[in-house]
Scaffold this motif. Structure first.
Motif, mmCIF file in Angstrom:
data_model
loop_
_atom_site.group_PDB
_atom_site.id
_atom_site.type_symbol
_atom_site.label_atom_id
_atom_site.label_comp_id
_atom_site.label_asym_id
_atom_site.label_seq_id
_atom_site.Cartn_x
_atom_site.Cartn_y
_atom_site.Cartn_z
ATOM 1 N N ILE A 20 91.912 33.719 29.379
ATOM 2 C CA ILE A 20 91.528 33.541 27.978
ATOM 3 C C ILE A 20 90.123 34.070 27.662
ATOM 4 N N LEU A 23 88.541 40.288 26.471
ATOM 5 C CA LEU A 23 87.921 40.766 25.222
ATOM 6 C C LEU A 23 88.926 41.280 24.199
ATOM 7 N N LEU A 26 89.796 37.761 22.622
ATOM 8 C CA LEU A 26 88.672 37.135 21.903
ATOM 9 C C LEU A 26 88.056 38.044 20.850
ATOM 10 N N ARG A 27 88.093 39.372 21.076
ATOM 11 C CA ARG A 27 87.323 40.279 20.228
ATOM 12 C C ARG A 27 88.088 41.505 19.744
ATOM 13 N N SER A 100 81.555 36.475 26.347
ATOM 14 C CA SER A 100 82.493 36.723 25.235
ATOM 15 C C SER A 100 82.172 37.970 24.427
ATOM 16 N N ILE A 101 81.295 38.834 24.911
ATOM 17 C CA ILE A 101 80.971 40.014 24.111
ATOM 18 C C ILE A 101 80.694 41.257 24.956
ATOM 19 N N THR B 144 89.413 38.302 14.906
ATOM 20 C CA THR B 144 88.824 38.605 16.217
ATOM 21 C C THR B 144 88.316 40.046 16.297
ATOM 22 N N TYR B 146 85.891 42.477 16.527
ATOM 23 C CA TYR B 146 84.470 42.727 16.780
ATOM 24 C C TYR B 146 84.307 44.022 17.566
#
Lengths: 273, 273
Positions: A20, A23, A26-27, A100-101, B144, B146
């Motif tokens: 989870i 990227l 999450l992104r 997370s980035i 999400t 990004y």
């Protein structure tokens, strides 16, 4: 049962899962590609690999595998598919990210899937699409960003249509997951910017050389009005006639002879692949 | 150890995984939210829930849980966090999709994470950002997506900057993950379109009412030149001074008194939360 490859492991696809902190999850940071096998061989592999490599580079994702290594994985997966042709789906994400980035190491998935051919009736009758004022971000990269067409699913259905045709400021680019062509006399006209450069598009342009003059250039909405035929190309759609765009009927509203001719040329090519 | 909730199950987050047909992974179709607890209580829960609900509706994703049910899950996860404040990350995706494109039932993840506060030196010295000509698609929805800031990571680093400030055609919108404010005299000026309506932004506007006139309106790049102060707001950044934008120094290049004043008001609020 289908098999897939994930970061060095081959397993049944329903056993594959992604952690989870990925990227893509999450992104939305992911790449994608999709192609078919014909006669057990990946169709236009050289071109697909070239595009995947290019997309990866544009998204600053180092490829964890080389071309030959990847091809061996494809052959392994084909062998496990029990002698039927399959679709390959490549998904490469920004990988697991502690904060997370930041990209650390990409995750690479190579999945086999069943091929879902377009129903024959769509070739016989042609499809309807609706216009949508939109242009994909980084259109030339096959990223996983398909939010728009999912968001518009209800609007497409309500209109009795099959897909969106994107335009911005009166300039046509592409359908949500396929390219766009117009036919006028012996000319094939297809947009050349704000598009994903489809491999089926490239194949059709090559196949058409001896019978058509092919114009790759910006295409305006106004050019739809005197088009004789329109069609869309993709790995699963091949050459699929478009007979209605919004309220506008193309030609006489039936698939035209030149779309059929190009579909036959394409079918000849894949039969002998 | 952190715990998370996924579709009805609570487990350690490193044991949570998402199947490979998830539409966030394959198609970038996902929603997101992020907030902190203070004194063991979710900060501005009512506002975050309202926004999450609104984002879900805009993306045609039915919420699998109601507000009270979700709050019970938060309390359960807080209890498992061993008495320290945590960050909550909500991720709701288009769910598993048999045909890789149609929404069936959303997947909902609620994760607890450690809070990573901004280093004190950034409050003391302020941060530098660089301008980027970009506007987020569906900016008002916390999707999400990004991709942009991940793609620009190297450019940010090379410039010795911390983040991007998005502008399009000379109009400023927001930073990559936070909102933007300018200070001129007793005026606080903040963009009101092409932005995510941040909960910290909303909190600061409320806290500022008695001491400032707050202008929520389109903000032009040209207004940077006579700004006395600039700052950005987000749940983790709180009120973080911006002292350089590209080659332009804001004010005297140091964090200003009004940014500090608002940070203190914010810290007072969360201390008593």
């Amino acid at each position: 049962m289908h098999y897939g490859y994930f970061n060095g492991t081959i397993a049944p696809t329903d056993q594959l899962a992604v952690g989870i902190t990925d990227l893509s999850l999450l992104r939305g940071y992911g790449l994608f590609d999709y192609f078919l096998t014909y006669n057990g061989r990946p169709f236009q592999w050289d071109w697909y690999w070239e595009r995947f490599q290019n997309s990866a580079s544009r998204m600053h994702l180092p490829l964890p595998l080389g071309k030959d290594e990847t091809y061996s994985i494809l052959l392994n997966l084909i062998e496990r598919s029990g002698g039927v042709d399959v679709a390959f789906r490549f998904v490469m994400t920004g990988g697991y990210s502690a904060d997370s980035i930041s990209i650390e190491r990409p995750n690479l998935l190579i999945l086999t899937e069943s091929i879902h051919p377009v129903p024959p009736i769509q070739y016989e009758q042609g499809i309807k699409v609706i216009l949508d004022e939109y242009v994909r971000e980084m259109a030339e990269v096959k990223s996983t960003d398909y939010k728009r067409v999912i968001l518009m699913a209800q609007a497409i259905k309500s209109a009795g249509a099959s897909d969106l045709l994107y335009q911005k400021g009166g300039e046509i680019s592409e359908l949500s997951r396929s390219n766009f062509f117009l036919v006028k006399g012996d000319r094939l006209i297809t947009p050349n910017r704000n598009i994903l450069h489809g491999i089926t598009r490239r194949t059709i342009i090559q196949l058409a050389q001896s019978d058509f003059q092919v114009d790759e250039r910006p295409v305006l909405l106004s050019e739809l009005y005197d088009a004789e035929e329109a069609f869309t190309t993709s790995s699963t759609k091949k050459v699929l006639p478009i007979v209605q765009i919004g309220e506008l009927t193309i030609g006489d509203g039936n698939p035209g002879p030149k779309s059929k001719f190009l579909l036959e040329r394409f079918d000849d090519l894949v039969k002998a692949w």
